[in-house]
Design a protein around this motif. Structure first.
Motif, PDB file in Angstrom:
ATOM      1  N   ILE A 225     -13.468  -0.706   9.958  1.00  0.00           N
ATOM      2  CA  ILE A 225     -13.973   0.420   9.166  1.00  0.00           C
ATOM      3  C   ILE A 225     -12.846   1.327   8.660  1.00  0.00           C
ATOM      4  O   ILE A 225     -12.763   1.602   7.455  1.00  0.00           O
ATOM      5  N   PRO A 226     -11.939   1.835   9.526  1.00  0.00           N
ATOM      6  CA  PRO A 226     -10.869   2.690   8.984  1.00  0.00           C
ATOM      7  C   PRO A 226      -9.928   1.953   8.038  1.00  0.00           C
ATOM      8  O   PRO A 226      -9.430   2.551   7.080  1.00  0.00           O
ATOM      9  N   LEU A 227      -9.694   0.653   8.288  1.00  0.00           N
ATOM     10  CA  LEU A 227      -8.829  -0.098   7.380  1.00  0.00           C
ATOM     11  C   LEU A 227      -9.460  -0.206   5.997  1.00  0.00           C
ATOM     12  O   LEU A 227      -8.786  -0.015   4.974  1.00  0.00           O
ATOM     13  N   TYR A 228     -10.762  -0.485   5.958  1.00  0.00           N
ATOM     14  CA  TYR A 228     -11.417  -0.590   4.658  1.00  0.00           C
ATOM     15  C   TYR A 228     -11.546   0.786   3.989  1.00  0.00           C
ATOM     16  O   TYR A 228     -11.472   0.897   2.759  1.00  0.00           O
ATOM     17  N   MET A 229     -11.745   1.825   4.792  1.00  0.00           N
ATOM     18  CA  MET A 229     -11.807   3.177   4.221  1.00  0.00           C
ATOM     19  C   MET A 229     -10.498   3.527   3.526  1.00  0.00           C
ATOM     20  O   MET A 229     -10.499   4.221   2.503  1.00  0.00           O
ATOM     21  N   LEU A 230      -9.375   3.054   4.078  1.00  0.00           N
ATOM     22  CA  LEU A 230      -8.084   3.279   3.422  1.00  0.00           C
ATOM     23  C   LEU A 230      -8.071   2.636   2.037  1.00  0.00           C
ATOM     24  O   LEU A 230      -7.525   3.207   1.087  1.00  0.00           O
ATOM     25  N   TYR A 231      -8.674   1.452   1.935  1.00  0.00           N
ATOM     26  CA  TYR A 231      -8.727   0.768   0.636  1.00  0.00           C
ATOM     27  C   TYR A 231      -9.583   1.560  -0.346  1.00  0.00           C
ATOM     28  O   TYR A 231      -9.219   1.708  -1.521  1.00  0.00           O
ATOM     29  N   GLU A 232     -10.722   2.085   0.104  1.00  0.00           N
ATOM     30  CA  GLU A 232     -11.580   2.888  -0.768  1.00  0.00           C
ATOM     31  C   GLU A 232     -10.885   4.173  -1.188  1.00  0.00           C
ATOM     32  O   GLU A 232     -10.994   4.612  -2.339  1.00  0.00           O
ATOM     33  N   VAL A 233     -10.173   4.785  -0.254  1.00  0.00           N
ATOM     34  CA  VAL A 233      -9.391   5.980  -0.593  1.00  0.00           C
ATOM     35  C   VAL A 233      -8.349   5.637  -1.639  1.00  0.00           C
ATOM     36  O   VAL A 233      -8.102   6.417  -2.575  1.00  0.00           O
ATOM     37  N   SER A 234      -7.742   4.456  -1.505  1.00  0.00           N
ATOM     38  CA  SER A 234      -6.732   4.025  -2.474  1.00  0.00           C
ATOM     39  C   SER A 234      -7.336   3.880  -3.873  1.00  0.00           C
ATOM     40  O   SER A 234      -6.704   4.243  -4.870  1.00  0.00           O
ATOM     41  N   ILE A 235      -8.567   3.368  -3.950  1.00  0.00           N
ATOM     42  CA  ILE A 235      -9.239   3.228  -5.245  1.00  0.00           C
ATOM     43  C   ILE A 235      -9.479   4.601  -5.872  1.00  0.00           C
ATOM     44  O   ILE A 235      -9.232   4.817  -7.065  1.00  0.00           O
ATOM     45  N   THR A 236      -9.963   5.542  -5.057  1.00  0.00           N
ATOM     46  CA  THR A 236     -10.225   6.901  -5.560  1.00  0.00           C
ATOM     47  C   THR A 236      -8.944   7.561  -6.051  1.00  0.00           C
ATOM     48  O   THR A 236      -8.916   8.180  -7.126  1.00  0.00           O
ATOM     49  N   VAL A 237      -7.877   7.422  -5.262  1.00  0.00           N
ATOM     50  CA  VAL A 237      -6.589   8.000  -5.656  1.00  0.00           C
ATOM     51  C   VAL A 237      -6.083   7.352  -6.940  1.00  0.00           C
ATOM     52  O   VAL A 237      -5.569   8.029  -7.841  1.00  0.00           O
ATOM     53  N   SER A 238      -6.245   6.034  -7.050  1.00  0.00           N
ATOM     54  CA  SER A 238      -5.788   5.317  -8.246  1.00  0.00           C
ATOM     55  C   SER A 238      -6.555   5.786  -9.484  1.00  0.00           C
ATOM     56  O   SER A 238      -5.961   5.960 -10.563  1.00  0.00           O
ATOM     57  N   LYS A 239      -7.862   5.999  -9.357  1.00  0.00           N
ATOM     58  CA  LYS A 239      -8.653   6.483 -10.496  1.00  0.00           C
ATOM     59  C   LYS A 239      -8.169   7.856 -10.950  1.00  0.00           C
ATOM     60  O   LYS A 239      -8.015   8.113 -12.152  1.00  0.00           O
ATOM     61  N   PHE A 240      -7.948   8.740  -9.980  1.00  0.00           N
ATOM     62  CA  PHE A 240      -7.517  10.095 -10.298  1.00  0.00           C
ATOM     63  C   PHE A 240      -6.163  10.087 -11.004  1.00  0.00           C
ATOM     64  O   PHE A 240      -5.969  10.735 -12.047  1.00  0.00           O
ATOM     65  N   ILE A 241      -5.225   9.342 -10.470  1.00  0.00           N
ATOM     66  CA  ILE A 241      -3.878   9.311 -11.047  1.00  0.00           C
ATOM     67  C   ILE A 241      -3.875   8.610 -12.404  1.00  0.00           C
ATOM     68  O   ILE A 241      -3.181   9.043 -13.338  1.00  0.00           O
ATOM     69  N   SER A 242      -4.659   7.543 -12.534  1.00  0.00           N
ATOM     70  CA  SER A 242      -4.711   6.827 -13.811  1.00  0.00           C
ATOM     71  C   SER A 242      -5.270   7.709 -14.919  1.00  0.00           C
ATOM     72  O   SER A 242      -4.779   7.683 -16.052  1.00  0.00           O
ATOM     73  N   ARG A 243      -6.303   8.498 -14.605  1.00  0.00           N
ATOM     74  CA  ARG A 243      -6.864   9.410 -15.616  1.00  0.00           C
ATOM     75  C   ARG A 243      -5.840  10.449 -16.037  1.00  0.00           C
ATOM     76  O   ARG A 243      -5.704  10.751 -17.226  1.00  0.00           O
ATOM     77  N   ARG A 244      -5.117  11.005 -15.076  1.00  0.00           N
ATOM     78  CA  ARG A 244      -4.102  11.998 -15.418  1.00  0.00           C
ATOM     79  C   ARG A 244      -2.980  11.370 -16.240  1.00  0.00           C
ATOM     80  O   ARG A 244      -2.467  11.992 -17.178  1.00  0.00           O
ATOM     81  N   ARG A 245      -2.609  10.156 -15.909  1.00  0.00           N
ATOM     82  CA  ARG A 245      -1.552   9.472 -16.658  1.00  0.00           C
ATOM     83  C   ARG A 245      -1.999   9.203 -18.093  1.00  0.00           C
ATOM     84  O   ARG A 245      -1.213   9.364 -19.042  1.00  0.00           O
ATOM     85  N   GLU A 246      -3.250   8.788 -18.281  1.00  0.00           N
ATOM     86  CA  GLU A 246      -3.766   8.547 -19.621  1.00  0.00           C
ATOM     87  C   GLU A 246      -3.804   9.825 -20.441  1.00  0.00           C
ATOM     88  O   GLU A 246      -3.515   9.800 -21.659  1.00  0.00           O
ATOM     89  N   ARG A 247      -4.157  10.943 -19.802  1.00  0.00           N
ATOM     90  CA  ARG A 247      -4.178  12.214 -20.519  1.00  0.00           C
ATOM     91  C   ARG A 247      -2.772  12.626 -20.951  1.00  0.00           C
ATOM     92  O   ARG A 247      -2.575  13.140 -22.050  1.00  0.00           O
ATOM     93  N   ARG A 248      -1.784  12.392 -20.078  1.00  0.00           N
ATOM     94  CA  ARG A 248      -0.401  12.737 -20.447  1.00  0.00           C
ATOM     95  C   ARG A 248       0.095  11.875 -21.591  1.00  0.00           C
ATOM     96  O   ARG A 248       0.787  12.349 -22.503  1.00  0.00           O
ATOM     97  N   ILE A 249      -0.264  10.574 -21.546  1.00  0.00           N
ATOM     98  CA  ILE A 249       0.149   9.670 -22.632  1.00  0.00           C
ATOM     99  C   ILE A 249      -0.488  10.095 -23.950  1.00  0.00           C
ATOM    100  O   ILE A 249       0.158  10.130 -25.000  1.00  0.00           O
ATOM    101  N   ALA A 250      -1.770  10.484 -23.887  1.00  0.00           N
ATOM    102  CA  ALA A 250      -2.463  10.926 -25.090  1.00  0.00           C
ATOM    103  C   ALA A 250      -1.866  12.213 -25.643  1.00  0.00           C
ATOM    104  O   ALA A 250      -1.835  12.434 -26.866  1.00  0.00           O
ATOM    105  N   ALA A 251      -1.380  13.070 -24.735  1.00  0.00           N
ATOM    106  CA  ALA A 251      -0.778  14.335 -25.170  1.00  0.00           C
ATOM    107  C   ALA A 251       0.670  14.160 -25.595  1.00  0.00           C
ATOM    108  O   ALA A 251       1.302  15.123 -26.055  1.00  0.00           O
ATOM    109  N   GLY A 252       1.205  12.956 -25.411  1.00  0.00           N
ATOM    110  CA  GLY A 252       2.594  12.694 -25.805  1.00  0.00           C
ATOM    111  C   GLY A 252       3.625  13.166 -24.807  1.00  0.00           C
ATOM    112  O   GLY A 252       4.788  13.327 -25.165  1.00  0.00           O
ATOM    113  N   ASP A 253       3.203  13.371 -23.522  1.00  0.00           N
ATOM    114  CA  ASP A 253       4.161  13.826 -22.512  1.00  0.00           C
ATOM    115  C   ASP A 253       4.963  12.675 -21.930  1.00  0.00           C
ATOM    116  O   ASP A 253       5.933  12.882 -21.222  1.00  0.00           O
ATOM    117  N   GLU A 254       4.548  11.404 -22.176  1.00  0.00           N
ATOM    118  CA  GLU A 254       5.289  10.248 -21.672  1.00  0.00           C
ATOM    119  C   GLU A 254       5.616   9.323 -22.834  1.00  0.00           C
ATOM    120  O   GLU A 254       4.907   9.275 -23.804  1.00  0.00           O
TER     121      GLU A 254
END
Length: 254
Positions: A225-254
């Motif tokens: 259970i805790p090992l799989y929860m780490l994987y789910e947390v990783s998915i949530t973190v990846s979604k959050f960071i990917s959205r922020r990265r896409e917004r920066r790319i759209a704004a021309g910051d990268e």
């Protein structure tokens, strides 16, 4: 190089700054190791007694040593480990001070949470290993005892086993941080992680079975259970960071 730095530091100045920061790191490590050794040598902290807590219920006699220097080696290794942990804030600060001028604003904002998260997850993994996984694993190993055999456990082998288990779990718990960094670089996408949820769950079961080789289903599930929860947390973190990265790319910051 960050756009806020109008003048680049000359190469020799970089080397001089690096030299002084490495010197400060060495001083911090030396102080940390020295204080830790003093505490352990004077028995203010009995590190061997603490590390032997998981195995004490299964011992009919104290842990043994086969060489006169074994206890000194353990205390020295523990002093170095504790000294590095104690000096880690200084090491992180010096590393931050050296690298921060070369980072963009959004990268600076991500570094400190990543370092804090990595430290918390590493300690959480070590705690789970020491207080839960080790007792379960030792219980399984000790179930093979026979009346015709007397187990004579040496302290150096046992401590090495404990440390390796704790470090392994600390490394496993770094998965969300690794996924976050890969997502920030655009190497890993959350859609890819979500697609392989079932494979990840199976992998967690296999990993739990290898880490705790006991046949108790409850122990297997409790670790899966805790090992799989780490994987789910990783998915949530990846979604959050990917959205922020896409917004920066759209704004021309990268």
């Amino acid at each position: 190089m960050s756009s806020s730095n109008s003048v680049e530091m000359p190469f020799l100045d970089h080397l001089e700054e690096l030299r002084w920061r490495l010197f400060k790191c060495a001083v911090a490590i030396a102080i940390g190791v020295g204080v830790a050794f003093a505490l352990l040598y004077t028995k203010q902290v009995d590190i061997i007694a603490f590390l032997s807590l998981p195995i004490q219920p299964y011992l009919k006699q104290p842990l043994m040593v086969t060489h006169v220097s074994d206890l000194f080696d353990i205390v020295m290794d523990a002093s170095i480990t504790l000294g590095l942990i104690a000096a880690s804030p200084v090491l992180a600060w010096q590393l931050w001070g050296f690298l921060s001028p070369a980072l963009y604003g959004h990268e600076k904002k991500a570094v400190i949470p990543a370092l804090i998260g990595a430290a918390v997850l590493f300690l959480a993994g070590m705690a789970l290993s020491f207080f839960y996984v080790l007792p379960v694993t030792l219980s399984f190993f000790m179930s093979f005892q026979s009346g015709s055999v007397q187990i004579m456990q040496t302290v150096d082998q046992y401590v090495s086993f404990v440390i390796s288990m704790c470090l392994a779990f600390g490394a496993i718990f770094e998965l969300p941080i690794v996924i976050a960094l890969l997502s920030a670089m655009g190497i890993v996408q959350p859609q890819y992680l979500s697609k392989f949820r079932r494979h990840a769950f199976l992998g967690c079961i296999v990993a739990a079975a290898l880490i705790t080789p006991g046949s108790d289903p409850t122990s297997l599930i409790a670790l899966t259970i805790p090992l799989y929860m780490l994987y789910e947390v990783s998915i949530t973190v990846s979604k959050f960071i990917s959205r922020r990265r896409e917004r920066r790319i759209a704004a021309g910051d990268e």
